[in-house]
Design an enzyme around this catalytic site. Sequence first.
Site, PDB file in Angstrom:
ATOM      1  N   GLN A  29      44.561  48.491  42.370  1.00  0.00           N
ATOM      2  CA  GLN A  29      44.716  49.768  41.968  1.00  0.00           C
ATOM      3  C   GLN A  29      42.817  50.696  42.218  1.00  0.00           C
ATOM      4  O   GLN A  29      42.818  51.215  41.443  1.00  0.00           O
ATOM      5  CB  GLN A  29      44.657  49.964  40.485  1.00  0.00           C
ATOM      6  CG  GLN A  29      46.030  49.107  40.406  1.00  0.00           C
ATOM      7  CD  GLN A  29      46.372  48.633  38.463  1.00  0.00           C
ATOM      8  OE1 GLN A  29      46.802  49.286  37.886  1.00  0.00           O
ATOM      9  NE2 GLN A  29      45.918  47.214  38.493  1.00  0.00           N
ATOM     10  N   ASN A  30      41.834  49.541  42.566  1.00  0.00           N
ATOM     11  CA  ASN A  30      40.699  49.901  42.296  1.00  0.00           C
ATOM     12  C   ASN A  30      40.084  51.059  43.674  1.00  0.00           C
ATOM     13  O   ASN A  30      40.478  50.839  44.720  1.00  0.00           O
ATOM     14  CB  ASN A  30      39.163  48.612  42.428  1.00  0.00           C
ATOM     15  CG  ASN A  30      39.847  48.124  40.993  1.00  0.00           C
ATOM     16  OD1 ASN A  30      40.657  48.526  39.854  1.00  0.00           O
ATOM     17  ND2 ASN A  30      39.345  47.006  41.004  1.00  0.00           N
ATOM     18  N   ASP A  74      36.540  51.390  44.263  1.00  0.00           N
ATOM     19  CA  ASP A  74      35.573  51.093  44.370  1.00  0.00           C
ATOM     20  C   ASP A  74      35.007  50.525  45.593  1.00  0.00           C
ATOM     21  O   ASP A  74      34.074  50.365  46.279  1.00  0.00           O
ATOM     22  CB  ASP A  74      34.485  49.924  43.485  1.00  0.00           C
ATOM     23  CG  ASP A  74      35.840  48.562  43.270  1.00  0.00           C
ATOM     24  OD1 ASP A  74      35.931  48.526  44.626  1.00  0.00           O
ATOM     25  OD2 ASP A  74      35.555  48.479  42.119  1.00  0.00           O
ATOM     26  N   HIS A  79      45.065  53.292  44.598  1.00  0.00           N
ATOM     27  CA  HIS A  79      44.620  55.334  43.754  1.00  0.00           C
ATOM     28  C   HIS A  79      43.863  55.575  44.981  1.00  0.00           C
ATOM     29  O   HIS A  79      43.182  56.351  44.216  1.00  0.00           O
ATOM     30  CB  HIS A  79      44.217  54.625  42.377  1.00  0.00           C
ATOM     31  CG  HIS A  79      45.507  54.907  41.235  1.00  0.00           C
ATOM     32  ND1 HIS A  79      45.282  53.253  40.402  1.00  0.00           N
ATOM     33  CD2 HIS A  79      46.580  54.734  41.457  1.00  0.00           C
ATOM     34  CE1 HIS A  79      46.473  53.424  39.901  1.00  0.00           C
ATOM     35  NE2 HIS A  79      47.382  53.776  40.153  1.00  0.00           N
ATOM     36  N   CYS A 109      33.914  74.079  58.011  1.00  0.00           N
ATOM     37  CA  CYS A 109      34.683  75.271  57.415  1.00  0.00           C
ATOM     38  C   CYS A 109      33.208  75.705  56.335  1.00  0.00           C
ATOM     39  O   CYS A 109      34.017  76.647  56.020  1.00  0.00           O
ATOM     40  CB  CYS A 109      35.798  75.217  57.627  1.00  0.00           C
ATOM     41  SG  CYS A 109      36.571  74.382  55.938  1.00  0.00           S
ATOM     42  N   ASN A 161      43.366  36.593  34.034  1.00  0.00           N
ATOM     43  CA  ASN A 161      42.959  38.117  32.607  1.00  0.00           C
ATOM     44  C   ASN A 161      42.157  37.065  32.018  1.00  0.00           C
ATOM     45  O   ASN A 161      42.425  35.987  31.264  1.00  0.00           O
ATOM     46  CB  ASN A 161      44.178  38.398  32.068  1.00  0.00           C
ATOM     47  CG  ASN A 161      43.649  40.167  31.962  1.00  0.00           C
ATOM     48  OD1 ASN A 161      42.409  40.425  31.436  1.00  0.00           O
ATOM     49  ND2 ASN A 161      44.655  41.300  32.136  1.00  0.00           N
TER      50      ASN A 161
HETATM   51  P1  NAD Z   1      42.533  48.423  32.232  1.00  0.00           P
HETATM   52  O1  NAD Z   1      41.139  49.301  32.262  1.00  0.00           O
HETATM   53  O2  NAD Z   1      43.805  48.957  32.208  1.00  0.00           O
HETATM   54  O3  NAD Z   1      42.071  46.897  32.436  1.00  0.00           O
HETATM   55  C1  NAD Z   1      41.363  46.177  32.850  1.00  0.00           C
HETATM   56  C2  NAD Z   1      41.944  44.622  32.628  1.00  0.00           C
HETATM   57  O4  NAD Z   1      40.567  43.376  33.082  1.00  0.00           O
HETATM   58  C3  NAD Z   1      42.203  44.060  31.341  1.00  0.00           C
HETATM   59  O5  NAD Z   1      43.616  43.392  31.125  1.00  0.00           O
HETATM   60  C4  NAD Z   1      40.811  42.883  30.603  1.00  0.00           C
HETATM   61  O6  NAD Z   1      41.498  42.357  29.666  1.00  0.00           O
HETATM   62  C5  NAD Z   1      40.842  42.378  31.926  1.00  0.00           C
HETATM   63  N1  NAD Z   1      39.614  42.398  32.236  1.00  0.00           N
HETATM   64  C6  NAD Z   1      38.122  42.463  31.796  1.00  0.00           C
HETATM   65  N2  NAD Z   1      37.162  41.443  32.017  1.00  0.00           N
HETATM   66  C7  NAD Z   1      37.744  40.605  33.105  1.00  0.00           C
HETATM   67  C8  NAD Z   1      37.487  39.723  33.708  1.00  0.00           C
HETATM   68  N3  NAD Z   1      36.141  39.367  34.379  1.00  0.00           N
HETATM   69  N4  NAD Z   1      38.069  38.709  34.474  1.00  0.00           N
HETATM   70  C9  NAD Z   1      39.874  38.832  34.765  1.00  0.00           C
HETATM   71  N5  NAD Z   1      39.732  40.555  34.181  1.00  0.00           N
HETATM   72  C10 NAD Z   1      39.294  41.137  33.195  1.00  0.00           C
HETATM   73  O7  NAD Z   1      42.648  48.528  34.124  1.00  0.00           O
HETATM   74  P2  NAD Z   1      43.802  48.287  35.346  1.00  0.00           P
HETATM   75  O8  NAD Z   1      45.575  47.770  34.777  1.00  0.00           O
HETATM   76  O9  NAD Z   1      43.597  48.515  36.782  1.00  0.00           O
HETATM   77  O10 NAD Z   1      44.288  50.257  34.768  1.00  0.00           O
HETATM   78  C11 NAD Z   1      42.838  50.934  34.805  1.00  0.00           C
HETATM   79  C12 NAD Z   1      42.730  52.205  35.048  1.00  0.00           C
HETATM   80  O11 NAD Z   1      41.254  52.873  35.723  1.00  0.00           O
HETATM   81  C13 NAD Z   1      43.344  51.398  37.125  1.00  0.00           C
HETATM   82  O12 NAD Z   1      43.835  52.443  38.187  1.00  0.00           O
HETATM   83  C14 NAD Z   1      41.998  51.409  37.720  1.00  0.00           C
HETATM   84  O13 NAD Z   1      42.252  51.482  39.329  1.00  0.00           O
HETATM   85  C15 NAD Z   1      41.189  52.574  37.507  1.00  0.00           C
HETATM   86  N6  NAD Z   1      39.581  51.841  37.500  1.00  0.00           N
HETATM   87  C16 NAD Z   1      39.722  51.381  38.488  1.00  0.00           C
HETATM   88  C17 NAD Z   1      37.794  51.158  38.641  1.00  0.00           C
HETATM   89  C18 NAD Z   1      36.852  50.477  39.939  1.00  0.00           C
HETATM   90  O14 NAD Z   1      37.687  50.867  40.589  1.00  0.00           O
HETATM   91  N7  NAD Z   1      36.324  49.559  39.894  1.00  0.00           N
HETATM   92  C19 NAD Z   1      37.183  50.633  37.542  1.00  0.00           C
HETATM   93  C20 NAD Z   1      37.607  51.365  36.397  1.00  0.00           C
HETATM   94  C21 NAD Z   1      39.129  51.659  36.062  1.00  0.00           C
END
Ligand code: NAD
Length: 248
Positions: free
Chosen positions: A102-103, A105, A120, A152, A215
């Site tokens: 979902q990231n 980055d 995403h 463009c 997690n």
């Molecule tokens: P979320 O932000 O809703 O939740 C993050 C989850 O990661 C939580 O359950 C938390 O307990 C857990 N977490 C935190 N630190 C951790 C670690 N060190 N090891 C393991 N788990 C850990 O994340 P989501 O469910 O991905 O939803 C958020 C939305 O925002 C998504 O679409 C996501 O891709 C996007 N987002 C992306 C980035 C990125 O690209 N790095 C950053 C922020 C949000």
Amino acid sequence: MLDKNIQLAAQWIKTAQHTIVFTGAGISVESGIPPFRGEGGLWNNYNPQCVELGYFTRNPKTSWPILKEIFYDFMGKAHPNPAHIALAKLEKTGHIKWLITQNIDALHQSAGTKNISEYHGTIDTLHCRLCLKQIQATDLKWKPFPPVCFDCGGPLKPDFVFFGEMIPVKTMETSLGHAQIADLIIVIGSTGEVMPAAMLPGVVKHNGGRVIEINIEPSNYTENLSDCFLKGKASEILQRLTNAVLNE
Ligand code: NAD
């Protein structure tokens, strides 16, 4: 208990036919990228309307300084951590067949993962909203600002999914296809709240597959879906799990 569960999860990974991985913001926290919501979340300091498609379209001059700061000056400079690297290693050894993140980055690719759906989208590329030319973020000079198409002069939009925007159909179909044939999914660092991505682990379970979850705290999946919950930081757990799978 954790040791026992890591051994169990490693055994499942060794015997599965089609293991897939589903990652969320939590896997990149140890690369210094905070999640969007909750404690320390990015949206506590910035207004998320800059990534609403309608607002961005109408207010590029207000949105772009925030987008540049969060996604290019900050997120774009992050490096993969040992969790991203462990997953790339397990792909190379054939234990992981596909990764859905979902990231945005692009840290999985920096770590070496090749078989991936970026549900995403990504910060790595942008496209022109008029002629659709795709541009690498590394080629942006930021002058003029907001940036425009090199061909463009049309307005550019980053290739990650904004609020109010559809998930690209091909990405959805590929991800669903892998979830439907997977007999094991490893869910890492996701609350399971962002739809439609959040339903993918349920598809694996519904088809008889197993769910391993990593997690630091319980998520929406832990109670109802996870067959094996490995509580801890993604980097630490994944390094231990990889060692157990590869008998290192
Ligand atoms: P979320 O932000 O809703 O939740 C993050 C989850 O990661 C939580 O359950 C938390 O307990 C857990 N977490 C935190 N630190 C951790 C670690 N060190 N090891 C393991 N788990 C850990 O994340 P989501 O469910 O991905 O939803 C958020 C939305 O925002 C998504 O679409 C996501 O891709 C996007 N987002 C992306 C980035 C990125 O690209 N790095 C950053 C922020 C949000």
